[in-house]
Design a protein around this motif. Sequence first.
Motif, PDB file in Angstrom:
ATOM      1  N   PHE A 139       2.150  11.641   4.976  1.00  0.00           N
ATOM      2  CA  PHE A 139       2.963  12.996   5.297  1.00  0.00           C
ATOM      3  C   PHE A 139       3.520  13.687   4.020  1.00  0.00           C
ATOM      4  O   PHE A 139       3.366  14.717   3.823  1.00  0.00           O
ATOM      5  N   VAL A 140       3.940  12.770   3.102  1.00  0.00           N
ATOM      6  CA  VAL A 140       4.529  13.412   1.969  1.00  0.00           C
ATOM      7  C   VAL A 140       3.449  13.825   1.123  1.00  0.00           C
ATOM      8  O   VAL A 140       3.545  15.013   0.565  1.00  0.00           O
ATOM      9  N   CYS A 153      11.712   7.456  -2.870  1.00  0.00           N
ATOM     10  CA  CYS A 153      12.000   7.223  -4.478  1.00  0.00           C
ATOM     11  C   CYS A 153      10.747   6.843  -4.961  1.00  0.00           C
ATOM     12  O   CYS A 153      10.312   6.976  -6.054  1.00  0.00           O
ATOM     13  N   GLU A 154       9.938   5.829  -4.218  1.00  0.00           N
ATOM     14  CA  GLU A 154       8.821   5.087  -4.786  1.00  0.00           C
ATOM     15  C   GLU A 154       7.817   6.415  -4.847  1.00  0.00           C
ATOM     16  O   GLU A 154       6.822   6.425  -5.936  1.00  0.00           O
ATOM     17  N   LEU A 155       7.468   6.777  -3.796  1.00  0.00           N
ATOM     18  CA  LEU A 155       6.519   7.941  -3.765  1.00  0.00           C
ATOM     19  C   LEU A 155       6.803   9.191  -4.557  1.00  0.00           C
ATOM     20  O   LEU A 155       5.994   9.823  -5.352  1.00  0.00           O
ATOM     21  N   GLY A 156       8.368   9.621  -4.816  1.00  0.00           N
ATOM     22  CA  GLY A 156       8.510  10.440  -6.119  1.00  0.00           C
ATOM     23  C   GLY A 156       8.192   9.994  -7.417  1.00  0.00           C
ATOM     24  O   GLY A 156       7.627  11.111  -8.281  1.00  0.00           O
ATOM     25  N   GLY A 157       8.262   8.759  -7.717  1.00  0.00           N
ATOM     26  CA  GLY A 157       7.863   8.427  -8.917  1.00  0.00           C
ATOM     27  C   GLY A 157       6.303   8.453  -9.065  1.00  0.00           C
ATOM     28  O   GLY A 157       5.699   8.850  -9.964  1.00  0.00           O
ATOM     29  N   LYS A 158       5.626   8.282  -8.046  1.00  0.00           N
ATOM     30  CA  LYS A 158       4.222   8.250  -8.209  1.00  0.00           C
ATOM     31  C   LYS A 158       3.546   9.817  -8.083  1.00  0.00           C
ATOM     32  O   LYS A 158       2.601  10.169  -8.941  1.00  0.00           O
ATOM     33  N   TYR A 159       4.472  10.782  -7.363  1.00  0.00           N
ATOM     34  CA  TYR A 159       4.006  12.127  -7.246  1.00  0.00           C
ATOM     35  C   TYR A 159       4.614  12.908  -7.981  1.00  0.00           C
ATOM     36  O   TYR A 159       4.490  14.178  -8.137  1.00  0.00           O
ATOM     37  N   GLY A 160       5.641  12.529  -8.979  1.00  0.00           N
ATOM     38  CA  GLY A 160       6.471  13.443  -9.684  1.00  0.00           C
ATOM     39  C   GLY A 160       7.622  14.427  -9.083  1.00  0.00           C
ATOM     40  O   GLY A 160       7.668  15.454  -9.201  1.00  0.00           O
TER      41      GLY A 160
END
Length: 327
Positions: free
Chosen positions: A106-107, A140-147
């Motif tokens: 989704f993200v 937060c984990e996905l934010g680190g991965k995708y910026g």
Amino acid sequence: MIVARTIQDIQGVIAGSCVTIGNFDGVHKGHQKLIALACERAKARDLTSVVVTFDPHPLRVLRNDRTPPFITLTEQKLELISQYGPQVCLLLEFTMDMARLSPEEFVKTYLVDGLKVKDMIIGYDYHLGKGRAGNFETLCELGGKYGFTVDRLDPVTIDNAIVSSTRIRDLVQAGHVWAVRPLLGRFYQVTGEVVHGMNRGGKLLGFPTANLKLVDELFPKPGVYAIWAEVDGAVYEGVANIGKNPTFGNDVLSVEAHLLDFSGDIYGDVIRVHFVQRIRDEKKFNGLDELKDRIAKDVELGRRILAQPEAAIKLTHPDFHRCPEVR
């Protein structure tokens, strides 16, 4: 505020966004703070402020008929969201296919590729993805991965209790409409078309009423209420009865509004009723004279309630018709 219904509608238009996401049923004080914070953050970082929400409500798809009545229907939800300043509302159709997406799917699809998200703000209890598996830590984990960065808003409390759609729904259904105003920032309201009723209000009782064809889902507990009524951009004091008119043996729920100091033909008009305070329970009277005497007392009580400074009405976009949509 621009309303887009698919990612394709705004593909390539947004260079970077600050996003908040949720169902926003009621657009209550907690939701308002979340949206305002997203707009503030977007402005500070020169991003596009985006609210992502869903139609129908995910529970309606996942649980079918086993859902509570919702506080706001889609058009009113858009009207209220627009009041708090976001530049874009992405109103996604919620389907079973969407429900099966993992949080990362989704993200990646909607937020990263579609909205070029750089900043994200969520409510304290927000979850997303299949089985509600995605939470603050996941994002937060996905934010680190995708910026992109992620912040979580603490719950908003009023009278030592968290402001929530469930709390508001329970208060409305219990008839405690006065207590709902601090949680919504406005009185609870319903909208309906004025239709022909049984022609008893004016002819039999001397108190003409506007009978509403109901379109909303959530209604206060049956009884008599002091109200404000919006008609063609003007606002009138009034009293309304919600119930089945037991004196006349009705068995169908109705909303009948008597507008004070008003005369005119409004059949076919759409009016908005703001519930201010409950006056009494619905009851069966012994005859017309007893009913007329009680209605006269209700009107007097309604005037006194509405004359209080705390009962002043706050209109939400009185000139609102429909947000522009990207097709």
